[in-house]
Design a protein around this motif. Structure first.
Motif, PDB file in Angstrom:
ATOM      1  N   VAL A  73     -26.813 -16.593  45.461  1.00  0.00           N
ATOM      2  CA  VAL A  73     -27.023 -16.268  46.646  1.00  0.00           C
ATOM      3  C   VAL A  73     -27.827 -17.722  47.168  1.00  0.00           C
ATOM      4  O   VAL A  73     -28.320 -18.369  46.395  1.00  0.00           O
ATOM      5  CB  VAL A  73     -27.770 -15.424  46.987  1.00  0.00           C
ATOM      6  CG1 VAL A  73     -27.033 -13.856  46.515  1.00  0.00           C
ATOM      7  CG2 VAL A  73     -29.266 -15.146  46.308  1.00  0.00           C
ATOM      8  N   SER A  74     -27.936 -17.586  48.618  1.00  0.00           N
ATOM      9  CA  SER A  74     -28.699 -18.621  49.424  1.00  0.00           C
ATOM     10  C   SER A  74     -29.233 -18.061  50.487  1.00  0.00           C
ATOM     11  O   SER A  74     -28.943 -17.152  51.317  1.00  0.00           O
ATOM     12  CB  SER A  74     -27.540 -19.790  49.875  1.00  0.00           C
ATOM     13  OG  SER A  74     -28.367 -20.596  50.638  1.00  0.00           O
ATOM     14  N   HIS A  75     -30.458 -18.700  50.858  1.00  0.00           N
ATOM     15  CA  HIS A  75     -31.566 -18.415  51.798  1.00  0.00           C
ATOM     16  C   HIS A  75     -31.877 -16.794  51.683  1.00  0.00           C
ATOM     17  O   HIS A  75     -32.456 -16.196  52.525  1.00  0.00           O
ATOM     18  CB  HIS A  75     -30.636 -18.207  53.061  1.00  0.00           C
ATOM     19  CG  HIS A  75     -30.461 -19.727  53.650  1.00  0.00           C
ATOM     20  ND1 HIS A  75     -31.544 -20.209  54.141  1.00  0.00           N
ATOM     21  CD2 HIS A  75     -29.431 -20.447  53.998  1.00  0.00           C
ATOM     22  CE1 HIS A  75     -31.142 -21.560  54.594  1.00  0.00           C
ATOM     23  NE2 HIS A  75     -29.725 -21.435  54.483  1.00  0.00           N
ATOM     24  N   PHE A  76     -31.927 -16.177  50.442  1.00  0.00           N
ATOM     25  CA  PHE A  76     -32.290 -14.872  50.334  1.00  0.00           C
ATOM     26  C   PHE A  76     -33.862 -15.031  50.249  1.00  0.00           C
ATOM     27  O   PHE A  76     -34.513 -15.544  49.337  1.00  0.00           O
ATOM     28  CB  PHE A  76     -31.687 -14.154  49.132  1.00  0.00           C
ATOM     29  CG  PHE A  76     -30.424 -13.425  49.306  1.00  0.00           C
ATOM     30  CD1 PHE A  76     -29.524 -13.944  50.074  1.00  0.00           C
ATOM     31  CD2 PHE A  76     -30.102 -12.177  48.620  1.00  0.00           C
ATOM     32  CE1 PHE A  76     -28.147 -13.334  50.458  1.00  0.00           C
ATOM     33  CE2 PHE A  76     -28.913 -11.429  48.810  1.00  0.00           C
ATOM     34  CZ  PHE A  76     -28.067 -12.133  49.684  1.00  0.00           C
ATOM     35  N   ASN A  77     -34.527 -13.938  50.998  1.00  0.00           N
ATOM     36  CA  ASN A  77     -36.070 -13.529  50.721  1.00  0.00           C
ATOM     37  C   ASN A  77     -35.933 -12.683  49.513  1.00  0.00           C
ATOM     38  O   ASN A  77     -35.055 -12.055  49.144  1.00  0.00           O
ATOM     39  CB  ASN A  77     -36.558 -13.230  52.046  1.00  0.00           C
ATOM     40  CG  ASN A  77     -35.935 -11.882  52.638  1.00  0.00           C
ATOM     41  OD1 ASN A  77     -35.246 -11.019  51.936  1.00  0.00           O
ATOM     42  ND2 ASN A  77     -36.206 -11.707  54.180  1.00  0.00           N
ATOM     43  N   THR A 106     -43.050 -25.599  49.534  1.00  0.00           N
ATOM     44  CA  THR A 106     -42.996 -25.404  47.966  1.00  0.00           C
ATOM     45  C   THR A 106     -42.389 -24.319  47.668  1.00  0.00           C
ATOM     46  O   THR A 106     -42.093 -24.168  46.306  1.00  0.00           O
ATOM     47  CB  THR A 106     -44.366 -25.649  47.285  1.00  0.00           C
ATOM     48  OG1 THR A 106     -45.323 -24.798  47.838  1.00  0.00           O
ATOM     49  CG2 THR A 106     -45.050 -27.162  47.622  1.00  0.00           C
ATOM     50  N   GLN A 107     -42.326 -23.074  48.322  1.00  0.00           N
ATOM     51  CA  GLN A 107     -41.902 -21.770  47.728  1.00  0.00           C
ATOM     52  C   GLN A 107     -42.527 -21.273  46.760  1.00  0.00           C
ATOM     53  O   GLN A 107     -41.949 -20.611  45.893  1.00  0.00           O
ATOM     54  CB  GLN A 107     -40.256 -21.947  47.655  1.00  0.00           C
ATOM     55  CG  GLN A 107     -39.602 -22.508  48.941  1.00  0.00           C
ATOM     56  CD  GLN A 107     -38.912 -21.305  49.917  1.00  0.00           C
ATOM     57  OE1 GLN A 107     -39.532 -20.206  49.874  1.00  0.00           O
ATOM     58  NE2 GLN A 107     -38.153 -21.385  50.318  1.00  0.00           N
ATOM     59  N   ARG A 108     -43.768 -21.375  46.812  1.00  0.00           N
ATOM     60  CA  ARG A 108     -44.582 -20.764  45.550  1.00  0.00           C
ATOM     61  C   ARG A 108     -44.263 -19.388  45.111  1.00  0.00           C
ATOM     62  O   ARG A 108     -44.108 -19.003  43.990  1.00  0.00           O
ATOM     63  CB  ARG A 108     -46.105 -21.130  45.649  1.00  0.00           C
ATOM     64  CG  ARG A 108     -46.900 -20.960  44.361  1.00  0.00           C
ATOM     65  CD  ARG A 108     -48.210 -21.084  44.439  1.00  0.00           C
ATOM     66  NE  ARG A 108     -48.881 -20.438  45.481  1.00  0.00           N
ATOM     67  CZ  ARG A 108     -49.222 -19.128  45.435  1.00  0.00           C
ATOM     68  NH1 ARG A 108     -49.137 -18.699  44.402  1.00  0.00           N
ATOM     69  NH2 ARG A 108     -50.010 -18.308  46.578  1.00  0.00           N
ATOM     70  N   LYS A 109     -44.296 -18.643  46.072  1.00  0.00           N
ATOM     71  CA  LYS A 109     -44.112 -17.248  45.869  1.00  0.00           C
ATOM     72  C   LYS A 109     -42.761 -16.894  45.510  1.00  0.00           C
ATOM     73  O   LYS A 109     -42.577 -15.903  44.500  1.00  0.00           O
ATOM     74  CB  LYS A 109     -44.779 -16.178  47.070  1.00  0.00           C
ATOM     75  CG  LYS A 109     -46.263 -16.515  47.036  1.00  0.00           C
ATOM     76  CD  LYS A 109     -46.640 -15.417  48.457  1.00  0.00           C
ATOM     77  CE  LYS A 109     -48.313 -15.556  48.532  1.00  0.00           C
ATOM     78  NZ  LYS A 109     -48.776 -15.027  49.605  1.00  0.00           N
ATOM     79  N   LEU A 110     -41.806 -17.448  46.302  1.00  0.00           N
ATOM     80  CA  LEU A 110     -40.412 -16.940  45.948  1.00  0.00           C
ATOM     81  C   LEU A 110     -40.218 -17.548  44.458  1.00  0.00           C
ATOM     82  O   LEU A 110     -39.411 -16.815  43.714  1.00  0.00           O
ATOM     83  CB  LEU A 110     -39.640 -17.571  47.248  1.00  0.00           C
ATOM     84  CG  LEU A 110     -38.163 -17.384  47.011  1.00  0.00           C
ATOM     85  CD1 LEU A 110     -37.891 -15.741  47.191  1.00  0.00           C
ATOM     86  CD2 LEU A 110     -37.354 -18.051  48.027  1.00  0.00           C
ATOM     87  N   LEU A 111     -40.518 -18.743  44.311  1.00  0.00           N
ATOM     88  CA  LEU A 111     -40.383 -19.473  42.990  1.00  0.00           C
ATOM     89  C   LEU A 111     -40.714 -18.388  41.953  1.00  0.00           C
ATOM     90  O   LEU A 111     -39.828 -18.032  40.911  1.00  0.00           O
ATOM     91  CB  LEU A 111     -40.771 -20.678  42.720  1.00  0.00           C
ATOM     92  CG  LEU A 111     -40.840 -21.396  41.437  1.00  0.00           C
ATOM     93  CD1 LEU A 111     -39.350 -21.871  40.965  1.00  0.00           C
ATOM     94  CD2 LEU A 111     -41.501 -22.697  41.366  1.00  0.00           C
ATOM     95  N   GLU A 112     -42.049 -18.056  41.973  1.00  0.00           N
ATOM     96  CA  GLU A 112     -42.487 -17.043  41.018  1.00  0.00           C
ATOM     97  C   GLU A 112     -41.718 -15.767  40.968  1.00  0.00           C
ATOM     98  O   GLU A 112     -41.241 -15.282  39.758  1.00  0.00           O
ATOM     99  CB  GLU A 112     -43.989 -16.644  41.406  1.00  0.00           C
ATOM    100  CG  GLU A 112     -45.018 -16.426  40.393  1.00  0.00           C
ATOM    101  CD  GLU A 112     -46.393 -15.891  40.863  1.00  0.00           C
ATOM    102  OE1 GLU A 112     -46.960 -16.968  41.412  1.00  0.00           O
ATOM    103  OE2 GLU A 112     -46.594 -14.712  40.892  1.00  0.00           O
TER     104      GLU A 112
END
Ligand SMILES: NC(=O)c1ccc[n+]([C@@H]2O[C@H](COP(=O)([O-])OP(=O)(O)OC[C@H]3O[C@@H](n4cnc5c(N)ncnc54)[C@H](OP(=O)(O)O)[C@@H]3O)[C@@H](O)[C@H]2O)c1
Length: 231
Positions: A73-77, A106-112
């Motif tokens: 997917v792309s752009h998904f929260n 950096t998208q730290r939370k989404l990366l985690e």
């Protein structure tokens, strides 16, 4: 895992793998008709009523039919990822989520969250620059002029761009920098012959501004616009 110029593929949760650095290929779609993005009489975009779960099921059918190898997917929260992950009778999990990601975002939370669910984060606009003026926020600091990235570049005889790309791949994020210049394309791939220390990675993480470059303002009224949520 050890990533080198010769072996830089990362495994996906469905058994396939992709390179941790790829050629970006997007260009404006050439579709039939006058309007690529039709608008109503007030100039607002006309949207489809998207049902993400139904769309996902259609994609699962494409995989079953052998039309695609992997589904991402792309752009998904987080909410949208959870919607798919918790979907009743889910057949295939998304293997990746392509989102904007670079030292200023950096998208730290989404990366985690993605790492917890074995979803590879793929970073678009990984240098914080985009040519597509329609999609951009009015404010964005020029990442490649950043003092820290340039001083680290000097230390390793690399450019600020190479340091920014290396930062992401060391976090387990795939990057897709785009350039039309063959010299720059080659340069963007030369990120496997140096390594940032843990301290340097931490310092780069502090550059995060939480300001995205690509924020798709024309889609902000869409019911599935992903950027109203924190991540
Ligand atoms: N999923 C999405 O909605 C979404 C959104 C945006 C992008 N993407 C994907 O991500 C890819 C990359 O997007 P992008 O926003 O980075 O592309 P872009 O809009 O083409 O912007 C990249 C810019 O960076 C420049 N550049 C590349 N390497 C450089 C370097 N080492 N030093 C200095 N400048 C450099 C390029 O200039 P030159 O060409 O002059 O080198 C270009 O101006 C796209 O092709 C697309 O596949 C996806």
């Amino acid at each position: 895992m050890e990533l080198t110029a010769a072996d830089h593929r990362i495994p996906l949760s469905d058994g396939n793998s992709i390179p941790i650095i790829g050629f970006a290929t997007y260009s404006h779609p050439n579709l039939p008709g006058d309007e690529i993005f039709p608008t109503d009489e007030n100039g607002n975009w006309i949207f489809h009523q998207t049902n993400l779960c139904a769309t996902w099921e259609a994609l699962e059918a494409c995989k079953d039919a052998g039309l695609v190898k992997s589904l991402g997917v792309s752009h998904f929260n987080r909410r949208q990822l959870e919607l798919i992950l918790n979907k009743p009778r889910l057949k295939y999990k998304p293997v990746c989520n392509q989102v904007e990601c670079h030292p200023y975002f950096t998208q730290r939370k989404l990366l985690e969250f993605c790492q917890q669910h074995d979803i590879l984060l793929v970073a678009f606009t990984p240098l914080g620059i985009s040519k597509d003026r329609d999609w951009l926020s009015t404010y964005s600091k020029p990442l490649l002029e950043d003092e820290l990235l340039n001083s680290l570049g000097k230390k390793y005889k690399k450019t600020a761009a190479q340091v920014a790309l290396r930062f992401n791949i060391q976090r387990g994020i795939a990057v897709i920098p785009k350039s039309f210049d063959p010299k720059i394309i080659k340069e963007n791939f030369q990120i496997f012959d140096f390594s940032l220390t843990t301290e340097e990675m931490k310092s780069i993480e502090t550059l995060n501004t939480d300001v995205r470059v690509v924020h798709l303002p024309m889609l902000s009224d869409h019911p599935e616009y992903p950027f109203h949520d924190e991540y």
